[in-house]
Motif scaffolding. Structure first.
Motif: not given
Length: 506
Positions: A321-325, A348-354, A405-416
């Motif tokens: 559950e950690l990935g969702r928590i 995992e936390p980066a995908a939630h923009a944390k 948080g926004a920077a975290s999510l941007q890294v995820i999107k750019e590296n998929r």
């Protein structure tokens, strides 16, 4: 070298592994399945959907590797909808995680202990089309059994830690054999590619595909899911919520020291701790009492249907559950980094923009940390004082929190895209190594890897046996073949005469 290795493996299994397994069987419900399968006791019904069916076998050791496996399996299913998929794990956590998030798999099993006859039994019964270890899950006896059957091997999401670089050198010839067995090394980064090349891998076999953990979707949370999580944890109106994931012993003490300071400024603050080993939840609860904090357990809160109690400390004692928590946190601390462990997955936390905080030991996830820290999404701290300062600054500054948080999510999107790139190399490898299974209509021949540049080769002895078998049983035996068979028949009579004479002398 294999003799020494196997002697040591058997000693370790007899003196440590078996007693440990027996202890866990007594203390832990359901562990007998792991013990049975790890020792080679696979039941026919457990592998009926994949055994002898040219399955694609992908293997991850623990929870982290299984998370990386999930997007790969999804892409394999798209590319090969008719091919059975087998997923294996080493740990109970990894096995349970696979059951939860990899619905596309036709079978999920525990990986065998690296004992020669156990590994041989697994490979012989399953006979996969290809074996795909995730990260650096290479085991000498298992790969030897794979190599003897000319089954191609492709490492995916490959990662080599600095510690591994030093350790693998002591395997000498065994390590060379393992590297020569692998036909493709799909590594997470150029650093990992350099490491595996330095350890002796053929540079022609090495490819940088990226980290498949950027592609994981199992932890996606909808707004409705987020509200449910907050209700189930009793933190609907709490602020700030600090989520500490994958923590290790001694790190919880630092977190409680920090929480004591945070709650002075934010009385409604909550601390959510997900230990790396959920079985440590009781231990952490006792530590919380020493700090005069009452703690709630996730498993028990799930059983309550009405409003939940407002616990200041919440312990995640469930698996998977950690990935969702992470989604409920206002700021996240990723454990294994304040001690000399090497850190844990920060994606995992980066995908939630944390906004993410880690300790100084992030060697095992150096590339992910580098990407996130470069854009200011992840901050490294060295002690409890620095952790307190950063948490207070982040939760007290909405602009900074949102920017991180926004920077975290941007890294995820750019590296998929790592999973898609890996499957492209898989398709290429299977095209090279999968040829017509028959030389003649009635004569099945396994010649995998013969056309794979730098890959394994059919052993000379096997090639001779297959050629002679073709001559003897194929429908189109050439004239020269009849002559060769006649000569061999004469030798067989001589051999028979010699055996009879030897028996007579007895």
């Amino acid at each position: 070298m294999y003799i020494i290795y196997n002697f040591l493996v058997l000693c370790v299994c007899c003196l440590f592994v078996l007693p440990y397994f027996l202890y866990r069987c007594i203390c832990e419900a359901g562990f007998t399945t792991r013990m049975r399968q790890s020792l080679g006791g696979l039941r026919d019904e457990e592998i009926a959907s994949v055994a002898q069916k040219d399955c694609i076998w992908i293997h991850g050791a623990s929870v982290g590797e299984i998370v990386a496996t999930s997007p790969l399996v999804k892409e394999i299913r798209k590319a090969y909808p008719d091919s059975p998929i087998l997923v294996s794990a080493v740990t109970v956590g990894g096995y349970n995680m696979a059951k939860q998030i990899i619905q596309e798999a036709d079978a999920i099993i525990y990986f065998p202990l690296d004992i020669p006859f156990v590994s041989e039994s697994f490979v012989k019964r399953i006979q996969p089309r290809i074996f795909m270890p995730v990260e650096t899950e290479l085991w000498p006896n298992f790969l030897r059994a794979i190599r003897e059957r000319n089954i191609p091997v492709m490492m995916v999401n490959g990662r080599i830690s600095e510690k591994s670089v030093k350790t693998y050198r002591y395997l000498y010839g065994i390590w060379d054999d393992m590297l020569n067995t692998v036909s493709r090394f799909c590594m997470q980064s150029s650093i990992d590619a350099d490491y595996i090349s330095h350890l002796g891998a053929d540079p022609k076999k090495i490819y940088v595909t990226g980290n498949t953990k950027f592609d994981q979707t199992y932890a996606e949370v909808t707004p409705e899911d987020l509200e449910n999580y907050k209700k189930e944890l009793g933190i609907e109106n709490a602020y700030p919520v600090i989520v500490a994931g994958s923590t290790h012993p001694t790190e919880e003490k630092v977190l409680f020291d920090v929480f004591n300071e945070i709650i002075k400024s934010y009385p409604e603050a909550r601390l959510v701790i997900a230990p790396r080993k959920p079985g440590r939840a009781d231990e952490i609860s006792k530590l919380a009492k020493q700090y005069h904090w009452e703690s709630g357990f996730r498993s028990k809160l799930l059983e309550i249907k009405g409003a939940r109690s407002k616990y200041p400390v919440l312990l995640i004692d469930t698996i998977g559950e950690l990935g969702r928590i992470y989604s409920v946190g206002d700021v996240v601390f990723v454990g294994g980094s304040l001690i000399k462990h090497g850190g844990h997955n920060v994606l995992e936390p980066a995908a939630h923009a944390k906004p993410i905080l880690v300790g100084p030991n992030m060697q095992n996830f150096k590339d992910s940390y580098a990407l996130l820290s470069k854009v200011g999404a992840c901050k490294m701290i060295n002690n409890s004082a620095e952790l307190t300062k950063e948490v207070l600054d982040i939760v007290g500054n909405d602009e900074r929190r949102l920017q991180m948080g926004a920077a975290s999510l941007q890294v995820i999107k750019e590296n998929r895209g790592a999973a898609v790139r890996s499957i492209e190399y898989l398709q290429d490898l299977l095209t090279l190594t999968t040829v017509d299974s028959k030389v003649e209509a009635s004569y099945p021949t396994n010649i995998r890897n013969l056309h794979d540049e730098g890959g394994g080769r059919l052993r000379h002895g096997d090639a001779v046996i297959q050629y002679l078998y073709q001559l003897a049983h194929g429908p189109n035996t050439p004239f020269f073949g009849w002559i060769l068979l006649g000569i061999l028949r004469m030798f067989s009579y001589v051999y028979e005469f010699g055996v009879c004479c030897k028996l007579d002398f007895y």
